[in-house]
Every structure is written in C-alpha cells, then in structure tokens.
Design a protein around this motif. Sequence first.
Motif, short mmCIF file in Angstrom:
data_model
loop_
_atom_site.label_atom_id
_atom_site.label_comp_id
_atom_site.label_asym_id
_atom_site.label_seq_id
_atom_site.Cartn_x
_atom_site.Cartn_y
_atom_site.Cartn_z
N MET A 1 0.84 -1.20 0.00
CA MET A 1 0.00 0.00 0.00
C MET A 1 0.88 1.25 0.00
O MET A 1 2.05 1.21 0.38
CB MET A 1 -0.92 -0.01 1.22
N PRO A 2 0.31 2.39 -0.44
CA PRO A 2 1.13 3.61 -0.58
C PRO A 2 1.75 4.08 0.73
O PRO A 2 1.14 3.96 1.79
CB PRO A 2 0.12 4.64 -1.10
N PRO B 1 -7.54 1.37 3.12
CA PRO B 1 -6.92 1.75 4.40
C PRO B 1 -5.41 1.59 4.38
O PRO B 1 -4.88 0.64 3.79
CB PRO B 1 -7.57 0.78 5.40
N SER B 2 -4.71 2.53 5.01
CA SER B 2 -3.25 2.51 5.05
C SER B 2 -2.76 1.27 5.79
O SER B 2 -3.18 1.00 6.91
CB SER B 2 -2.73 3.77 5.75
N GLN B 3 -1.88 0.54 5.15
CA GLN B 3 -1.22 -0.59 5.79
C GLN B 3 0.11 -0.17 6.41
O GLN B 3 0.61 -0.80 7.33
CB GLN B 3 -0.97 -1.70 4.77
N ASP B 4 0.66 0.90 5.86
CA ASP B 4 1.96 1.42 6.33
C ASP B 4 1.79 2.89 6.65
O ASP B 4 0.87 3.56 6.15
CB ASP B 4 3.04 1.25 5.25
N ASP C 1 6.55 3.49 -7.44
CA ASP C 1 5.83 3.02 -6.26
C ASP C 1 4.42 3.64 -6.24
O ASP C 1 4.14 4.60 -6.96
CB ASP C 1 6.58 3.40 -4.98
N GLU C 2 3.57 3.12 -5.38
CA GLU C 2 2.19 3.58 -5.32
C GLU C 2 2.05 4.80 -4.39
O GLU C 2 2.90 5.03 -3.53
CB GLU C 2 1.26 2.44 -4.88
N SER D 1 -3.71 9.17 -8.60
CA SER D 1 -3.27 8.24 -7.57
C SER D 1 -2.92 6.91 -8.22
O SER D 1 -3.28 6.63 -9.37
CB SER D 1 -4.37 8.05 -6.52
N TYR D 2 -2.21 6.09 -7.45
CA TYR D 2 -1.81 4.75 -7.91
C TYR D 2 -1.88 3.84 -6.70
O TYR D 2 -1.00 3.88 -5.84
CB TYR D 2 -0.40 4.83 -8.49
N VAL D 3 -2.96 3.07 -6.61
CA VAL D 3 -3.22 2.23 -5.43
C VAL D 3 -3.68 0.85 -5.88
O VAL D 3 -4.54 0.73 -6.75
CB VAL D 3 -4.30 2.87 -4.52
#
Length: 380
Positions: A1-2, A50-53, A258-259, A269-271
């Motif tokens: 994830m981004p 949802p943000s994983q990082d 990268d995303e 965006s790139y997700v």
Amino acid sequence: MPRSIYVHVPFCEQICHYCDFNKFFLENQPIDEYLALCEKEMKLTQEKFPSQDKIETIYVGGGTPTSLSTEQLKRLLLSIKSHFPLADPVEWTVEVNPGSADKEKLAMLKEIGVNRLSIGAQTFDPKLLQAINRDHKTSDIERTVHMSREAGITNLSLDLMFGLPNQTMAQWESTLKEACDLPIEHISAYSLKVEAKTVFYQMHRKGQLSLLPQELEADMYEKLREVLQINDFQQYEISNFAKNGLKSEHNLTYWNNDEYYGIGAGAHSYVNGVRRANNGPLPKYMKALRQNALPYLEEHEVPVKEKMEEQMFMGLRKLEGISSETFYERFSLGIHDVFPDVIDSLKANSLLEEKNQFIRLTDKGLLLGNEVFEKFLLAD
C-alpha cells in the motif's frame, strides 16, 4: 500500500502562461467547501484503501497552496494528519510561491510539521518573470528563502526553468548563480514545454512565441549540470539536484514506480495496481463528494507489461538507473529477458551503460532521454 500522498490545491492568484496543471483563479471560489470535501475524500479513501503502512512523504502542490489564508492552509494540513498515519520522520513538502507566504504562514507550516518547501522561482530575470506571467519579483525569492529558514524550515528547494522565450545563455547563467548563492538544499530545473490549454500554446499557434533552438536549450542543460556540480549539488535525476543527500523522497516515489494516494481536484493516484485520475473541474469534483462518492474520472488497472514499461521510463530518469535485482523482484523476470535487443542496441549507441547490476543513461543518453524511453514500449 502507498507510503506517499499528494494533495492538490487548484487555486492561483495569477495564471502562468506555461502552466497546464489543474488550476483556477482564487477569487470568488468556494475554498472552504473545497477543503471540507478534500477532507471527505481523505476519509472515503481510507475507508476504501486503508493505510497498511505509515505515510513517509507528503506533497501539497498546486496551483498555489500558499494562496490560501493561513487558517485555510492549516485546516488542510490538519486534515492530512487526522486521516493518514504519519511516519516519524516524514518528509512533508509544500509548494510556495515567492512572496505569497509571510512569517505567520511559515511559522504555522513549521508548527504543523512541514519540513520542506518547494519554492517556484523559475527565473531571477525580471523581464522573463513578466514574460511568463509570474506575479513575484526577484527580491521575493531571496526574502522567502530567508524567512523560511528563520521559521525553522531548512530543507528548501527552488524550481527553475530554462528554454524560455528569448532567454539568453547569459540570463540563464545569472539565474543559476543567484540560485546557488542562496542557502538552499535542492534545485529542480525544467525546460519549457509548450502544452495544450496554455497561453503559450495559443501564442505558438498564432506564431507569436519565439522558442529557442534545440541546440541552445541543450547547451543550457549542460550549463545547468556544470554549474550545479561546481556548487556541490549532486544530480540524482534528469532534472533534479541535491546537496547533502537531501533528495526529494516524494518524487522518488514516482521515479521508483511506487504507489501513492492522490487527493484533490485533478489529482492522480496509484493504489493496488490501479491508476486513477480525479475529476478536474471543481463542480464535478465537488458534486461527487457531496454525494459521498469518490471523485474518479477514470480508473486504469495497469497490466504487467505496462508496469514493466513504466519501470523503465521512470527508473531511467534517475542517475543511478534501474536495479536489475529490483526489476526481478517485482516481475520475476530479468530485464534482459524482457528487453533483450533494446538494451544491447542502446548500449551499442552509447545511450545506456551497465554497471554493478544497474542500467542507467550515459551523459549522451541524458540529452536524448525521450528517444531512449520510447524504445522500451513493448509490442502487443
């Protein structure tokens, strides 16, 4: 994830003749509602992806983010902090137009957590500033740099342009000298591109725009590299130079393919392997969010072939080039297996070189980057 987020502020107090970014005159715009809907987009984005990082880089661009009032800009920045988990440290960049940020606004940026500014200088020549319709004076550039440092924001980047209409080498050398004399850590320098939907495009169509010969533009690029190297700026990308290792980590997100999240009218965006573009016109962007829908104009699931092409286009912009190991980790294929004849041909023509498992542009290749990149388009 981004691990990166871009937020677009599409408002300007004056429209530059070369600019094709999504932007609108500031006057009489529904700015407060726009900011509220940007926050809603952040909320909906986090619900869907949802943000994983934790977020490691933030870039607030435009338009002119600092055309907003101090309180409006603060509201936007606090929205980001509210909806995205931030790493410590995080690289947080805001674009600044010289003269549009006073001490109060800069102090607020520092207080919120902004630690990097991208200052749109473009040129130090008054006549050229007028020709491209910038609304600042040369003295505003130096004043903004010094006020930023006094506010405690010391990672400063200047944007410069060359190949401007009727620009001379002497004017370019003078701009480079004045930029290098300032206490800054980074310079981004781009040649003029006449894009559709700009004033310069209309002038060019009417034969009213005096563009420089390609040879002079190439000489200006060589002068850029020469002068910045002498002044301790290390080139790390075709158009970007940094002191003390202070590269733009956010822009490296793009060059590393990268995303990233994108928020705001016209943002991209790139997700999850999908590239998305938001609606640019404010009424369409705002209407979607009023109806609790994400404001996507288009969505494109990127096939593996296209991802490999993008890895080459973007990665070769970096001076270090592309890691064969990273390419294999991403695609389970070797670069030479995917592009067997292309790389050998470009190396034979002294446009690419290979060293320590990195493939990169030569000095000759830097001048002919677009010709190199198009060679990596895979046939269907």
